[in-house]
Design an enzyme around this catalytic site. Structure first.
Site, short mmCIF file in Angstrom:
data_model
loop_
_atom_site.label_atom_id
_atom_site.label_comp_id
_atom_site.label_asym_id
_atom_site.label_seq_id
_atom_site.Cartn_x
_atom_site.Cartn_y
_atom_site.Cartn_z
N ASP A 220 0.83 -1.19 0.00
CA ASP A 220 0.00 0.00 0.00
C ASP A 220 0.87 1.26 0.00
OD1 ASP A 220 -2.79 1.04 0.42
OD2 ASP A 220 -1.88 1.88 2.22
N GLU A 278 1.72 -0.20 -4.91
CA GLU A 278 0.76 0.82 -5.34
C GLU A 278 1.56 2.11 -5.55
OE1 GLU A 278 -3.23 3.19 -3.84
OE2 GLU A 278 -1.65 2.72 -2.44
C1 GLC Z 1 -4.25 3.10 -0.59
C2 GLC Z 1 -5.45 2.21 -0.56
C3 GLC Z 1 -6.62 3.01 -0.07
C4 GLC Z 1 -6.31 3.51 1.31
C5 GLC Z 1 -5.00 4.28 1.35
C6 GLC Z 1 -4.51 4.50 2.75
O1 GLC Z 1 -4.37 4.13 -1.52
O2 GLC Z 1 -5.67 1.64 -1.81
O3 GLC Z 1 -7.81 2.28 -0.09
O4 GLC Z 1 -7.35 4.34 1.75
O5 GLC Z 1 -3.98 3.59 0.68
O6 GLC Z 1 -4.01 3.31 3.29
#
Ligand code: GLC
Length: 533
Positions: A220, A278
């Site tokens: 994440d 991500e």
């Molecule tokens: C990422 C996740 C999202 C979350 C954020 C904070 O972007 O995909 O759903 O709210 O991180 O952890």
């Protein structure tokens, strides 16, 4: 997938790693299937549906956070990263799930959240109790405020969910004290990755799950862990929520690559496993840095998900995504949606046109070289639910924006499995978000019966992609096509043609392997895609 499953077969150096061209299925566990009637999906529900996922043909699961969490952000606020939240099940159930998925030849990857913890994590509670300058505070980003009484935040950064990225605490004596940084909700304090304890704890978490048999992680906010020295103000404060710009000092700081190299060193001890980041970074060079040979194996590229249904934009998205990874010898990834993005059927116009375009884009995506990520419910053609009643909204962005930004709940509505009425077999209780009555048309049960359903198209596309030699080879070559259309050829010989005009086009020569809409007299209808060999 190109390698063998549990060892055996060719020597490791002769086979491409399994994840390079895998179809991953993203499970948002709250919304997938509920086994205990509390209205929230869980691991028992997921285990019950493994047969469905096997039938769909996916190679791997990505399960969104299931670790212990007070659920301030759907589980992305983790209070114990080495346990399963009771809402979702238990460690024993997770072990069973991994074993059963493996029996069905599916890999299991899970979300890890290194950028922040929950405010209920024992570390943060200890930091609150310990006071300024303590080693406990040094695991997070505590700072004194600005102004004579320290009453103003340490810098001008906004939180991604709205409001300031800083919250002031009360010290043990009850007086207003230091501030802590939270790029997301106040319940998600950012960890201080300059502190070796933070990296050591993350290592422990990775090993904990890898030793239980997990096949990798989705990491994440993988562009977020490093912060700029001195935490300087933003030049122009971007108060748009959930927005991502390359110039944003909150993200994509060079120090993040040292962190990824550390993560990779651990991953390399588990050569079967994959780390997928991500990474919301647009610049091709800077994106590519995350997937250099000693960093992440894969990184999400969101260009396709951000692109309208327009040939020039689609082609640019594909070209840029390929360029960003080929420069560093990495593999591309593709996705049309996830739990943070409005569902594609709605983005492409909704209704019959939205469905047709989503089918066409799915076939385009599946024809591309690299790994594909399918968000649960995309295979059913679920639309976004944009008219959820205010009182059910749970995304922190809703409250933090003063009820202006409705947030991401519209793409997180539970899946319809069977029957004619809500909750459509998702739960025996009351679903955590209401399921629209019209989804009776979209249930898994109904779509399995119909060859022309979105689900059947997904099944056929995934299967062909896995077995046909025409999908082989890296890269692609664009092929001449009429205005408003796109065509590319894979090295293995597959030709993918997309018609984004509003009238039919004549297909080039070749045998039609699959099409997203019926073809008559060699004409590909508007808003559709065909695969030819
Ligand atoms: C990422 C996740 C999202 C979350 C954020 C904070 O972007 O995909 O759903 O709210 O991180 O952890």
């Amino acid at each position: 997938m190109t390698d063998t499953f549990a060892g055996g077969g060719a020597a490791p150096e002769q086979v491409a790693p399994w994840w390079r061209s895998a179809v991953f299925y993203q499970v948002y566990p709250r919304s997938f299937a509920d086994s205990n009637g509390d209205g929230v999906g869980d691991l028992g529900g997921l285990r019950d549906k493994l047969g469905y996922l096997e039938l769909l043909g996916v190679d791997a699961l990505w399960i969104c956070p299931i670790m212990r969490s007070p659920m301030a952000d759907g589980g992305y606020d983790v209070s114990d990263p080495r346990d399963i939240d009771p809402l979702f099940g238990s460690l024993e159930l997770m072990d069973e799930l991994i074993a059963e998925a493996h029996d069905r030849r599916m890999r299991v990857t899970m979300d890890l959240v290194p950028n922040h913890s929950s405010d209920q994590h024992p570390w943060f509670q200890a930091a609150l109790a310990a006071g300024p300058g303590s080693p406990e505070r040094a695991r997070y980003l505590f700072r004194d405020g600005r102004g004579p009484d320290g009453g103003a935040p340490p810098n001008n950064w906004p939180s991604i969910f709205g409001g300031p990225a800083w919250t002031r605490i009360r010290e043990a004596d009850g007086r207003p004290g230091q501030w802590y940084l939270h790029l997301f909700a106040p319940e998600q304090p950012d960890l201080n990755w300059e502190n070796p304890e933070v990296a050591a704890d993350f290592e422990q978490t990775m090993r904990f799950w890898l030793q239980r048999g997990v096949d990798g992680f989705r990491i994440d906010v993988a562009h977020g862990m490093a912060k700029p020295p001195g935490l300087p103000d933003m030049e122009t404060v971007d108060t748009r929520m959930l927005a991502h710009e390359d110039s944003d000092p909150r993200f994509n700081n060079p120090g993040v690559h040292r962190i990824h190299r550390g993560i990779r060193r651990i991953m390399d001890e588990y050569p079967h496993a994959v780390a997928i980041g991500e990474v919301w970074v647009n610049d091709n060079n800077r994106f590519g840095e995350y997937v250099r040979p000693d960093e992440l194996h894969l990184a999400f590229n969101f260009r396709l998900a951000e692109t309208p249904f327009a040939p020039d934009s689609i082609r640019a998205a594909v070209d840029n995504s390929l360029r960003a990874v080929t420069m560093v010898g990495a593999s591309p990834t593709w996705t049309l949606s996830n739990h943070d993005i409005a569902r594609e059927v709605t983005r492409y116009g909704g209704g019959a046109v939205g469905q047709a375009r989503a089918r066409a884009m799915m076939m385009l995506e599946m024809a591309l070289p690299g790994a594909v990520f399918v968000y649960n419910g995309a295979e059913l053609g679920l639309p976004n639910v944009d008219d959820l009643p205010d009182e059910v909204l749970q995304d922190p962005a809703w409250a933090r924006s003063g009820h202006v930004e409705r947030g991401r709940d519209g793409c997180r509505v539970p899946l319809p499995w069977e029957g004619e009425r809500s909750p459509f077999g998702f739960t025996t209780g009351r679903p955590w978000l209401p399921i629209p009555a019209q989804w009776a048309q979209l249930t898994v049960e109904r779509q399995l019966e119909r060859l022309d359903s979105m689900l059947s198209l997904y099944r056929m596309a995934i299967e062909l992609r896995a077995v046909r030699p025409e999908f082989a080879g890296p890269g692609l070559e664009w092929y001449g096509s009429p205005p408003g259309c796109l065509a590319f050829r894979r090295a293995g010989g597959l030709l993918c043609v997309l018609n984004a005009t509003d009238s039919p086009i004549v297909l080039p020569a070749g045998e039609v392997l699959l099409s997203s809409a019926p073809i008559t007299a060699r004409k590909l209808p508007a808003n559709s895609t065909a695969w030819l060999v």
